[in-house]
Write a protein that holds these residues in place. Structure first.
Motif, PDB file in Angstrom:
ATOM      1  N   PHE A   1      -7.199   2.677   4.250  1.00  0.00           N
ATOM      2  CA  PHE A   1      -6.760   2.383   2.889  1.00  0.00           C
ATOM      3  C   PHE A   1      -7.860   1.592   2.195  1.00  0.00           C
ATOM      4  O   PHE A   1      -8.445   0.681   2.776  1.00  0.00           O
ATOM      5  N   TYR A   2      -8.124   1.919   0.931  1.00  0.00           N
ATOM      6  CA  TYR A   2      -9.139   1.222   0.143  1.00  0.00           C
ATOM      7  C   TYR A   2      -8.521   0.778  -1.158  1.00  0.00           C
ATOM      8  O   TYR A   2      -7.812   1.557  -1.818  1.00  0.00           O
ATOM      9  N   ASN A   3      -8.788  -0.475  -1.541  1.00  0.00           N
ATOM     10  CA  ASN A   3      -8.254  -1.001  -2.797  1.00  0.00           C
ATOM     11  C   ASN A   3      -9.092  -2.175  -3.260  1.00  0.00           C
ATOM     12  O   ASN A   3      -9.227  -3.160  -2.530  1.00  0.00           O
ATOM     13  N   GLY A   4      -9.670  -2.062  -4.432  1.00  0.00           N
ATOM     14  CA  GLY A   4     -10.354  -3.191  -5.047  1.00  0.00           C
ATOM     15  C   GLY A   4     -11.434  -3.814  -4.188  1.00  0.00           C
ATOM     16  O   GLY A   4     -11.615  -5.020  -4.201  1.00  0.00           O
ATOM     17  N   GLY A   5     -12.156  -3.008  -3.437  1.00  0.00           N
ATOM     18  CA  GLY A   5     -13.235  -3.540  -2.615  1.00  0.00           C
ATOM     19  C   GLY A   5     -12.813  -3.959  -1.222  1.00  0.00           C
ATOM     20  O   GLY A   5     -13.599  -4.567  -0.501  1.00  0.00           O
ATOM     21  N   TRP A   6     -11.599  -3.661  -0.836  1.00  0.00           N
ATOM     22  CA  TRP A   6     -11.103  -4.014   0.501  1.00  0.00           C
ATOM     23  C   TRP A   6     -10.679  -2.771   1.259  1.00  0.00           C
ATOM     24  O   TRP A   6     -10.131  -1.839   0.673  1.00  0.00           O
ATOM     25  N   PHE A   7     -10.924  -2.804   2.555  1.00  0.00           N
ATOM     26  CA  PHE A   7     -10.462  -1.766   3.463  1.00  0.00           C
ATOM     27  C   PHE A   7      -9.380  -2.337   4.366  1.00  0.00           C
ATOM     28  O   PHE A   7      -9.468  -3.497   4.785  1.00  0.00           O
ATOM     29  N   LEU A   8      -8.407  -1.528   4.681  1.00  0.00           N
ATOM     30  CA  LEU A   8      -7.414  -1.831   5.711  1.00  0.00           C
ATOM     31  C   LEU A   8      -7.299  -0.544   6.514  1.00  0.00           C
ATOM     32  O   LEU A   8      -7.034   0.519   5.943  1.00  0.00           O
ATOM     33  N   GLN A   9      -7.552  -0.640   7.813  1.00  0.00           N
ATOM     34  CA  GLN A   9      -7.541   0.563   8.632  1.00  0.00           C
ATOM     35  C   GLN A   9      -6.654   0.393   9.853  1.00  0.00           C
ATOM     36  O   GLN A   9      -6.657  -0.662  10.488  1.00  0.00           O
TER      37      GLN A   9
ATOM     38  N   SER B   1      -6.696  12.722  12.381  1.00  0.00           N
ATOM     39  CA  SER B   1      -7.796  12.060  13.073  1.00  0.00           C
ATOM     40  C   SER B   1      -8.321  10.941  12.173  1.00  0.00           C
ATOM     41  O   SER B   1      -8.831   9.945  12.656  1.00  0.00           O
ATOM     42  N   MET B   2      -8.126  11.095  10.857  1.00  0.00           N
ATOM     43  CA  MET B   2      -8.291   9.989   9.907  1.00  0.00           C
ATOM     44  C   MET B   2      -7.797  10.412   8.540  1.00  0.00           C
ATOM     45  O   MET B   2      -8.281  11.374   7.961  1.00  0.00           O
ATOM     46  N   ASN B   3      -6.821   9.686   8.054  1.00  0.00           N
ATOM     47  CA  ASN B   3      -6.317   9.865   6.703  1.00  0.00           C
ATOM     48  C   ASN B   3      -7.012   8.836   5.808  1.00  0.00           C
ATOM     49  O   ASN B   3      -7.401   7.773   6.269  1.00  0.00           O
ATOM     50  N   MET B   4      -7.154   9.154   4.538  1.00  0.00           N
ATOM     51  CA  MET B   4      -7.760   8.218   3.586  1.00  0.00           C
ATOM     52  C   MET B   4      -6.847   8.087   2.388  1.00  0.00           C
ATOM     53  O   MET B   4      -6.412   9.091   1.816  1.00  0.00           O
ATOM     54  N   THR B   5      -6.541   6.855   2.013  1.00  0.00           N
ATOM     55  CA  THR B   5      -5.753   6.589   0.822  1.00  0.00           C
ATOM     56  C   THR B   5      -6.546   5.639  -0.063  1.00  0.00           C
ATOM     57  O   THR B   5      -6.805   4.503   0.322  1.00  0.00           O
ATOM     58  N   ASN B   6      -6.954   6.142  -1.231  1.00  0.00           N
ATOM     59  CA  ASN B   6      -7.674   5.332  -2.202  1.00  0.00           C
ATOM     60  C   ASN B   6      -6.652   4.760  -3.170  1.00  0.00           C
ATOM     61  O   ASN B   6      -6.181   5.442  -4.073  1.00  0.00           O
ATOM     62  N   LEU B   7      -6.301   3.502  -2.978  1.00  0.00           N
ATOM     63  CA  LEU B   7      -5.279   2.873  -3.811  1.00  0.00           C
ATOM     64  C   LEU B   7      -5.785   2.584  -5.221  1.00  0.00           C
ATOM     65  O   LEU B   7      -4.988   2.291  -6.106  1.00  0.00           O
ATOM     66  N   ASN B   8      -7.083   2.694  -5.446  1.00  0.00           N
ATOM     67  CA  ASN B   8      -7.597   2.552  -6.803  1.00  0.00           C
ATOM     68  C   ASN B   8      -7.121   3.688  -7.693  1.00  0.00           C
ATOM     69  O   ASN B   8      -7.095   3.572  -8.910  1.00  0.00           O
ATOM     70  N   ASP B   9      -6.735   4.814  -7.088  1.00  0.00           N
ATOM     71  CA  ASP B   9      -6.220   5.950  -7.852  1.00  0.00           C
ATOM     72  C   ASP B   9      -4.803   5.704  -8.374  1.00  0.00           C
ATOM     73  O   ASP B   9      -4.344   6.389  -9.269  1.00  0.00           O
ATOM     74  N   ARG B  10      -4.095   4.762  -7.762  1.00  0.00           N
ATOM     75  CA  ARG B  10      -2.738   4.396  -8.154  1.00  0.00           C
ATOM     76  C   ARG B  10      -1.757   5.572  -8.101  1.00  0.00           C
ATOM     77  O   ARG B  10      -0.718   5.545  -8.728  1.00  0.00           O
ATOM     78  N   GLN B  11      -2.087   6.590  -7.355  1.00  0.00           N
ATOM     79  CA  GLN B  11      -1.175   7.706  -7.228  1.00  0.00           C
ATOM     80  C   GLN B  11      -0.692   7.858  -5.790  1.00  0.00           C
ATOM     81  O   GLN B  11       0.001   8.802  -5.469  1.00  0.00           O
ATOM     82  N   ALA B  12      -1.087   6.949  -4.942  1.00  0.00           N
ATOM     83  CA  ALA B  12      -0.717   7.039  -3.534  1.00  0.00           C
ATOM     84  C   ALA B  12       0.776   6.818  -3.355  1.00  0.00           C
ATOM     85  O   ALA B  12       1.392   6.017  -4.052  1.00  0.00           O
ATOM     86  N   ASP B  13       1.336   7.558  -2.415  1.00  0.00           N
ATOM     87  CA  ASP B  13       2.728   7.338  -2.029  1.00  0.00           C
ATOM     88  C   ASP B  13       2.826   5.909  -1.500  1.00  0.00           C
ATOM     89  O   ASP B  13       1.936   5.434  -0.803  1.00  0.00           O
ATOM     90  N   LYS B  14       3.878   5.204  -1.859  1.00  0.00           N
ATOM     91  CA  LYS B  14       4.121   3.836  -1.398  1.00  0.00           C
ATOM     92  C   LYS B  14       3.047   2.861  -1.920  1.00  0.00           C
ATOM     93  O   LYS B  14       2.739   1.864  -1.289  1.00  0.00           O
TER      94      LYS B  14
END
Length: 137
Positions: A42-50, A92-105
């Motif tokens: 997950f990526y948001n505002g310059g931060w990663f959470l994996q 094997s790896m999903n990517m969610t860019n939360l900067n898009d603001r369209q991610a589920d949850k």
């Protein structure tokens, strides 16, 4: 075979474009599949959470490699525990860019990422446990 779940947070060293994130995802898919590692980034505002899931030895080796990646800094493991099942078995790896603001949850994911950055709990759970529960539900 027993598996562990490892969750870490880190700060990007520069703003990541959608192409940068796609490149990270493609490389992770290539590297993770032969190691029997699954997960989500997950990526948001310059931060990663994996979240990484797989055999303990594979996760240890992979995380050491991840720590050396110059695209991020201040990596901190939030959770590294045995798991009864994989939360992200299909990827094997999903990517969610939360900067898009369209991610589920989206709202829940941002809350988890902000709690991880601030080293605070969400209710009585750590951010890592809250994240795993969010996707296990």
């Amino acid at each position: 075979m027993s598996i562990n779940q490892l969750v870490y947070v880190s700060q990007s060293t520069r703003k990541m474009s959608p192409d940068d994130l796609a490149s990270i995802q493609d490389k992770a898919k290539t590297n993770n599949a032969p190691l029997d590692v699954t997960g989500s980034l997950f990526y948001n505002g310059g931060w990663f959470l994996q979240v990484l899931e797989g055999p303990v030895a594979a996760l240890d080796k992979l995380y050491k490699k991840i720590e050396l990646d110059p695209r991020h800094k201040n990596s901190r493991v939030l959770y590294n525990e045995p798991a009864k099942f994989r939360t992200f078995p299909r990827w094997s790896m999903n990517m969610t860019n939360l900067n898009d603001r369209q991610a589920d949850k989206y709202n829940e994911l941002v809350e988890v990422l902000e709690a991880a950055q601030a080293n605070r709990r969400i209710g009585s759970a750590s951010p890592a446990v809250a994240l795993l529960k969010l996707f296990a539900a």
